[in-house]
Each structure stands twice: as C-alpha cells, then as structure tokens.
Design a protein around this motif. Structure first.
Motif, PDB file in Angstrom:
ATOM      1  N   GLU A  43       0.189  -1.121  -0.201  1.00  0.00           N
ATOM      2  CA  GLU A  43       0.291  -0.142   0.114  1.00  0.00           C
ATOM      3  C   GLU A  43       1.012   1.544   0.249  1.00  0.00           C
ATOM      4  OE1 GLU A  43      -2.520   0.495   3.427  1.00  0.00           O
ATOM      5  OE2 GLU A  43      -0.462   0.566   5.111  1.00  0.00           O
ATOM      6  N   LEU A  44       0.055   2.249  -0.667  1.00  0.00           N
ATOM      7  CA  LEU A  44       1.107   3.927  -0.534  1.00  0.00           C
ATOM      8  C   LEU A  44       1.352   3.974   0.947  1.00  0.00           C
ATOM      9  CD1 LEU A  44       1.657   5.587  -1.935  1.00  0.00           C
ATOM     10  CD2 LEU A  44      -0.504   6.847  -2.618  1.00  0.00           C
ATOM     11  N   VAL A  45       2.027   4.811   1.387  1.00  0.00           N
ATOM     12  CA  VAL A  45       2.339   5.382   2.357  1.00  0.00           C
ATOM     13  C   VAL A  45       2.478   6.932   2.323  1.00  0.00           C
ATOM     14  CG1 VAL A  45       3.812   5.901   4.490  1.00  0.00           C
ATOM     15  CG2 VAL A  45       3.545   3.440   4.120  1.00  0.00           C
ATOM     16  N   ALA A  46       3.078   7.669   1.367  1.00  0.00           N
ATOM     17  CA  ALA A  46       3.595   8.333   1.333  1.00  0.00           C
ATOM     18  C   ALA A  46       4.371   8.658  -0.607  1.00  0.00           C
ATOM     19  CB  ALA A  46       4.189   9.543   2.674  1.00  0.00           C
ATOM     20  N   GLN A  47       4.084   9.948  -1.255  1.00  0.00           N
ATOM     21  CA  GLN A  47       4.235  10.432  -2.386  1.00  0.00           C
ATOM     22  C   GLN A  47       4.360  11.873  -2.081  1.00  0.00           C
ATOM     23  OE1 GLN A  47       3.100   8.121  -5.355  1.00  0.00           O
ATOM     24  NE2 GLN A  47       0.995  10.540  -5.475  1.00  0.00           N
ATOM     25  N   ILE A  48       5.578  12.029  -2.802  1.00  0.00           N
ATOM     26  CA  ILE A  48       5.658  13.688  -3.274  1.00  0.00           C
ATOM     27  C   ILE A  48       6.450  14.242  -5.304  1.00  0.00           C
ATOM     28  CG2 ILE A  48       8.417  13.324  -2.609  1.00  0.00           C
ATOM     29  CD1 ILE A  48       7.809  15.847  -1.400  1.00  0.00           C
ATOM     30  N   ILE A  49       5.841  14.470  -5.177  1.00  0.00           N
ATOM     31  CA  ILE A  49       5.549  14.249  -6.861  1.00  0.00           C
ATOM     32  C   ILE A  49       6.681  16.178  -7.332  1.00  0.00           C
ATOM     33  CG2 ILE A  49       4.179  15.423  -8.693  1.00  0.00           C
ATOM     34  CD1 ILE A  49       1.910  14.296  -7.654  1.00  0.00           C
ATOM     35  N   SER A  50       7.445  16.079  -7.723  1.00  0.00           N
ATOM     36  CA  SER A  50       8.192  16.857  -8.296  1.00  0.00           C
ATOM     37  C   SER A  50       7.495  18.274  -8.679  1.00  0.00           C
ATOM     38  CB  SER A  50       8.808  16.920 -10.083  1.00  0.00           C
ATOM     39  OG  SER A  50       9.563  18.275 -10.408  1.00  0.00           O
ATOM     40  N   GLY A  52       6.754  19.304  -5.362  1.00  0.00           N
ATOM     41  CA  GLY A  52       6.209  18.951  -3.826  1.00  0.00           C
ATOM     42  C   GLY A  52       4.867  19.125  -3.645  1.00  0.00           C
ATOM     43  N   SER A  53       3.952  18.620  -4.281  1.00  0.00           N
ATOM     44  CA  SER A  53       2.666  18.034  -3.330  1.00  0.00           C
ATOM     45  C   SER A  53       2.732  16.864  -3.087  1.00  0.00           C
ATOM     46  CB  SER A  53       1.670  18.270  -4.903  1.00  0.00           C
ATOM     47  OG  SER A  53       2.256  17.217  -5.567  1.00  0.00           O
ATOM     48  N   THR A  54       2.241  16.783  -2.101  1.00  0.00           N
ATOM     49  CA  THR A  54       2.324  15.212  -1.578  1.00  0.00           C
ATOM     50  C   THR A  54       0.894  14.347  -1.215  1.00  0.00           C
ATOM     51  OG1 THR A  54       2.224  16.461   0.629  1.00  0.00           O
ATOM     52  CG2 THR A  54       4.453  15.923  -0.506  1.00  0.00           C
ATOM     53  N   ASN A  55       1.150  13.564  -0.914  1.00  0.00           N
ATOM     54  CA  ASN A  55       0.048  12.456  -0.796  1.00  0.00           C
ATOM     55  C   ASN A  55       0.464  11.085   0.592  1.00  0.00           C
ATOM     56  OD1 ASN A  55      -2.240  13.112  -3.097  1.00  0.00           O
ATOM     57  ND2 ASN A  55      -0.544  12.047  -4.852  1.00  0.00           N
ATOM     58  N   TYR A  56      -0.375  11.132   1.134  1.00  0.00           N
ATOM     59  CA  TYR A  56      -0.757  10.153   2.506  1.00  0.00           C
ATOM     60  C   TYR A  56      -1.530   9.683   2.043  1.00  0.00           C
ATOM     61  CZ  TYR A  56       3.391  13.534   4.483  1.00  0.00           C
ATOM     62  OH  TYR A  56       4.363  14.135   4.403  1.00  0.00           O
ATOM     63  N   ALA A  57      -1.176   8.013   3.194  1.00  0.00           N
ATOM     64  CA  ALA A  57      -2.186   7.279   3.419  1.00  0.00           C
ATOM     65  C   ALA A  57      -2.786   8.294   4.244  1.00  0.00           C
ATOM     66  CB  ALA A  57      -1.970   5.995   3.703  1.00  0.00           C
ATOM     67  N   ASP A  58      -4.487   7.194   5.243  1.00  0.00           N
ATOM     68  CA  ASP A  58      -4.690   8.325   5.861  1.00  0.00           C
ATOM     69  C   ASP A  58      -4.140   7.805   7.102  1.00  0.00           C
ATOM     70  OD1 ASP A  58      -8.512   8.033   4.006  1.00  0.00           O
ATOM     71  OD2 ASP A  58      -6.604   9.893   3.929  1.00  0.00           O
ATOM     72  N   GLY A  62      -0.800  12.960   9.972  1.00  0.00           N
ATOM     73  CA  GLY A  62      -0.454  13.465  11.447  1.00  0.00           C
ATOM     74  C   GLY A  62       1.333  13.605  11.318  1.00  0.00           C
ATOM     75  N   ARG A  63       0.850  12.247  10.984  1.00  0.00           N
ATOM     76  CA  ARG A  63       2.637  11.347  11.881  1.00  0.00           C
ATOM     77  C   ARG A  63       3.926  11.140  11.151  1.00  0.00           C
ATOM     78  NH1 ARG A  63       1.514   5.964  13.448  1.00  0.00           N
ATOM     79  NH2 ARG A  63       0.761   5.666  11.499  1.00  0.00           N
ATOM     80  N   PHE A  64       3.151  11.194   9.870  1.00  0.00           N
ATOM     81  CA  PHE A  64       4.661  10.743   8.944  1.00  0.00           C
ATOM     82  C   PHE A  64       4.822  11.704   7.994  1.00  0.00           C
ATOM     83  CE2 PHE A  64       4.585   5.388   8.435  1.00  0.00           C
ATOM     84  CZ  PHE A  64       4.277   5.656   9.764  1.00  0.00           C
ATOM     85  N   THR A  65       5.611  12.380   7.602  1.00  0.00           N
ATOM     86  CA  THR A  65       5.968  13.406   6.910  1.00  0.00           C
ATOM     87  C   THR A  65       6.970  13.081   5.886  1.00  0.00           C
ATOM     88  OG1 THR A  65       5.690  14.976   8.725  1.00  0.00           O
ATOM     89  CG2 THR A  65       7.213  16.113   6.734  1.00  0.00           C
ATOM     90  N   ILE A  66       6.732  12.870   4.367  1.00  0.00           N
ATOM     91  CA  ILE A  66       7.639  12.635   3.081  1.00  0.00           C
ATOM     92  C   ILE A  66       8.276  14.447   2.558  1.00  0.00           C
ATOM     93  CG2 ILE A  66       5.946  12.762   1.328  1.00  0.00           C
ATOM     94  CD1 ILE A  66       8.077  10.819  -0.409  1.00  0.00           C
TER      95      ILE A  66
END
Length: 113
Positions: A43-50, A52-58, A62-66
């Motif tokens: 499963e996806l945890v987090a990703q960052i796109i060139s 700077g935009s980011t996506n996180y698993a629900d 609030g706990r993880f930062t990419i």
C-alpha cells in the motif's frame, strides 16, 4: 532503470520515531514509499511529486512526513508516533517522466507494543 538505495529501518517501541532515506539515480518525477505487512497487499504510504505536492495514506496523516532533497534525488520519510500496525517492509519507489516505476529492495520497520 532507476537504482534506489534505502536505509533507516529498524526496531522501535510504540510511540517512537524512525527516519527512512532513499537515494535515487537519474531524473525523477515522483518519489514515494509503499509498505507491505505480512499477509497484506502493498500500500501507498506517502509520495511527493516534482514541484512539491504530497499525498499520504489516511492511516499516517499527521504522523509521517515525506520530504526530498531534489538536487541529490533523495527522499526521506520521517515517521513519528509509530504504532505496531506500522510494522511492515517499506519500499522506496520512483517514477520517471515516461512513467516507468522502479522499486528499492525494501527495509524492515518493526514497532513493538
């Protein structure tokens, strides 16, 4: 093919923190982290796109930062307030502009209760 080298996994008690790092060779469009626990799908945890935009698993918001250091094609995953359910093998992934995805070898994260 992009080469990915991960580091930073380990064993930590619940409530603790870990930071994962991944260094990529080549020019990257998207970098991120997936995880796979025993008996579960990756499963996806987090990703960052060139750019700077980011996506996180629900489950990790609030706990993880990419974050990235683009000049060095390096992505970090800072994991705080870790829970036993975060235990998994964490895989770094990178996507280049043509859509080709590469995977790292995986690093084990174990959170004890």
């Amino acid at each position: 093919q992009v080469q990915l080298v991960e580091s930073g996994g380990g064993l930590v008690q619940a409530g603790g923190s870990l930071r994962l790092s991944c260094v990529a060779s080549g020019s990257i469009f998207i970098m991120g982290w997936y995880r796979q626990a025993p008996g579960k799908q990756r499963e996806l945890v987090a990703q960052i796109i060139s750019g700077g935009s980011t996506n996180y698993a629900d489950s990790v918001k609030g706990r993880f930062t990419i974050s990235t250091v683009n000049a060095k094609n390096t992505v970090f995953l800072q994991m705080n307030s870790l829970k036993p359910e975060d235990t998994a093998v964490y895989y770094c992934t990178a996507v280049v502009v043509n859509g080709l995805r590469s995977w790292g070898q995986g690093t084990q994260v174990t959170v004890s209760s």
